[in-house]
Design a protein around this motif. Sequence first.
Motif, short mmCIF file in Angstrom:
data_model
loop_
_atom_site.label_atom_id
_atom_site.label_comp_id
_atom_site.label_asym_id
_atom_site.label_seq_id
_atom_site.Cartn_x
_atom_site.Cartn_y
_atom_site.Cartn_z
N VAL A 433 0.83 -1.20 0.00
CA VAL A 433 0.00 0.00 0.00
C VAL A 433 0.87 1.26 0.00
O VAL A 433 0.64 2.20 -0.77
N LEU A 434 1.89 1.29 0.85
CA LEU A 434 2.74 2.47 0.96
C LEU A 434 3.53 2.71 -0.32
O LEU A 434 3.68 3.85 -0.76
N VAL A 435 4.02 1.64 -0.94
CA VAL A 435 4.77 1.79 -2.19
C VAL A 435 3.85 2.30 -3.30
O VAL A 435 4.24 3.16 -4.11
N ALA A 436 2.60 1.81 -3.34
CA ALA A 436 1.65 2.29 -4.35
C ALA A 436 1.36 3.77 -4.15
O ALA A 436 1.29 4.55 -5.12
N GLU A 437 1.19 4.18 -2.89
CA GLU A 437 0.96 5.60 -2.62
C GLU A 437 2.17 6.43 -3.03
O GLU A 437 2.01 7.52 -3.61
N LEU A 438 3.35 5.94 -2.74
CA LEU A 438 4.57 6.66 -3.12
C LEU A 438 4.67 6.80 -4.63
O LEU A 438 5.01 7.88 -5.14
N GLU A 439 4.36 5.73 -5.35
CA GLU A 439 4.42 5.79 -6.82
C GLU A 439 3.44 6.83 -7.36
O GLU A 439 3.77 7.57 -8.31
N ALA A 440 2.27 6.92 -6.77
CA ALA A 440 1.28 7.90 -7.22
C ALA A 440 1.80 9.33 -6.99
O ALA A 440 1.65 10.21 -7.85
N HIS A 441 2.43 9.55 -5.84
CA HIS A 441 2.99 10.87 -5.55
C HIS A 441 4.15 11.19 -6.50
O HIS A 441 4.32 12.34 -6.92
N LYS A 442 4.92 10.19 -6.85
CA LYS A 442 6.06 10.41 -7.77
C LYS A 442 5.56 10.82 -9.15
O LYS A 442 6.13 11.71 -9.79
N VAL A 443 4.50 10.14 -9.61
CA VAL A 443 3.96 10.47 -10.93
C VAL A 443 3.45 11.91 -10.93
O VAL A 443 3.71 12.70 -11.85
N ARG A 444 2.72 12.27 -9.88
CA ARG A 444 2.18 13.63 -9.80
C ARG A 444 3.31 14.66 -9.69
O ARG A 444 3.26 15.72 -10.32
N LEU A 445 4.32 14.32 -8.91
CA LEU A 445 5.45 15.25 -8.75
C LEU A 445 6.18 15.46 -10.07
O LEU A 445 6.55 16.60 -10.42
N GLN A 446 6.38 14.38 -10.82
CA GLN A 446 7.08 14.51 -12.10
C GLN A 446 6.31 15.43 -13.04
O GLN A 446 6.90 16.25 -13.76
N ARG A 447 4.99 15.32 -13.03
CA ARG A 447 4.17 16.18 -13.89
C ARG A 447 4.32 17.64 -13.47
O ARG A 447 4.45 18.54 -14.32
N LEU A 448 4.35 17.92 -12.18
CA LEU A 448 4.46 19.30 -11.69
C LEU A 448 5.85 19.86 -11.95
O LEU A 448 6.00 21.06 -12.21
N ILE A 449 6.88 18.99 -11.83
CA ILE A 449 8.24 19.48 -12.09
C ILE A 449 8.37 19.99 -13.51
O ILE A 449 9.07 20.99 -13.77
N ARG A 450 7.67 19.35 -14.46
CA ARG A 450 7.74 19.81 -15.85
C ARG A 450 7.18 21.24 -15.97
O ARG A 450 7.60 22.01 -16.83
N LEU A 451 6.23 21.55 -15.12
CA LEU A 451 5.65 22.90 -15.16
C LEU A 451 6.55 23.94 -14.53
O LEU A 451 6.46 25.12 -14.83
N VAL A 452 7.42 23.47 -13.60
CA VAL A 452 8.32 24.40 -12.91
C VAL A 452 9.53 24.73 -13.76
O VAL A 452 10.04 25.86 -13.76
N ILE A 453 10.01 23.75 -14.52
CA ILE A 453 11.23 23.96 -15.31
C ILE A 453 11.03 25.04 -16.38
O ILE A 453 10.04 25.01 -17.10
#
Length: 453
Positions: A433-453
């Motif tokens: 469960v924790l790894v799945a939650e972490l993966e979801a946060h990573k995907v969302r973070l990667q999308r937001l990082i593209r907007l910051v760059i």
Amino acid sequence: MESGGPITRDITGEEHYSVIYAIEESPVASGVIWAGANDGPIHVTRDGGNTWKDVTPPDMPPEGRIQTIDPSPHDASKAYFAGYRTLLGDFRPFIYKTEDYGESWTLLTPGDNGIPSHHPTRAVREDPVREGLLYAGTEFGMFVSFDDGGSWEQFQLNLPRTPITDIKVHQNDLVLSTMGRAFWIMDNITPLRQGGEAIEFGLAAGGPNFLEPLDAYRIRGGGGGGGSPDQPRYSRRGAELDYMLDDDANSVRIEIMDEAGSVLRSFEGPGSGTPAPTLHRGLNRFVWDLTVPGPNGAARGGPTVVPGTYMARLTVDGRQQTRSFEVLMDPRVAADGVTVTDLQEQFDLGIQIRDAIEDADATIERLEGAMRRVSEGSDVEAQLKEIADALVTDRSISSYPQPMLRDQLNYLSGNSQRADQKPGEDMYERLEVLVAELEAHKVRLQRLIRLVI
């Protein structure tokens, strides 16, 4: 005698009541029993006590107190005894050895071979593993002999100057009782058993000498204590690795390897902040706590290795030596039904959790980098804070803050490794469960990082 009368020998010197002070049976020959009294005689029986023979050394002064007798654990005809005559004003040491059931004796303490002539002797014991390795306790401290009493070396180390009243070798440890200064234990006397032929005590002959380590048990706890002089100090758990240096070294590295030769841990000295091997002349001891590195290479916090064969490689100023040893299961754990397979599963789960913690830490680091670059007050900043709130516990809350994902992983790690056990199914489910939650946060973070760059 009336009160205030003259002082008499009865109340200031030795008194005799035909008391047997020491009686010991040979550990290698049933029925061979030695006895010593408080007025000096030594007797031996070879038929279980039916008949006794007075074998007191003829050059032993009379009326001495026979404090200890030690039948050799290697030879039934051999025995030692320690006596003293301090209450008679005689401070000479008296340790004797016989190799023929007391027919003849050799004085091992003439006063010029290591034990001073003014050190009364109270105890002597022969090592049960190495014949001729002797331990002697005197009125003023400890001594050791590597040549069956031919010569003695002072063996005081950190002991107080106090009478040594008895000595026992228990398994691989040396145990002392002292007059009013507690019990003292020297853990793992392997260096004494291995080092006598090649060294004067504490000095290697011709370079580094990596002694053969004892097998190590996986035992929980250990170490600590000794905060004040009246508190015991407990030995550290793990594999004790002893090495002798003939001079101070510039660098020492100890690598722990599995049976296939893969390096699990590496420790280097000089070092600070983490366990580091010492580099000084003489005997050095390093204790590996049987764990692999924790998250992100941390010295602590990694899972404990499973029972099996391991190797330690010592490198001193470029010179290498390798020794192997076994890591053994705690027999109490085995008696509870835990198997090596269970411990392997526990170790593997610990590695999986460690990997997840490292992944979470790397994600948090990327998140912090993005938040430093994002425009303040923007929608992207708000979404990044949502991810941060889900990953990182709010430490501004002083009383029981809700643990978030990173701390939940840490909590799971502690629970899974706290005892030797087969992991429960709920541990695997929670990690999933924790790894799945972490993966979801990573995907969302990667999308937001593209907007910051």
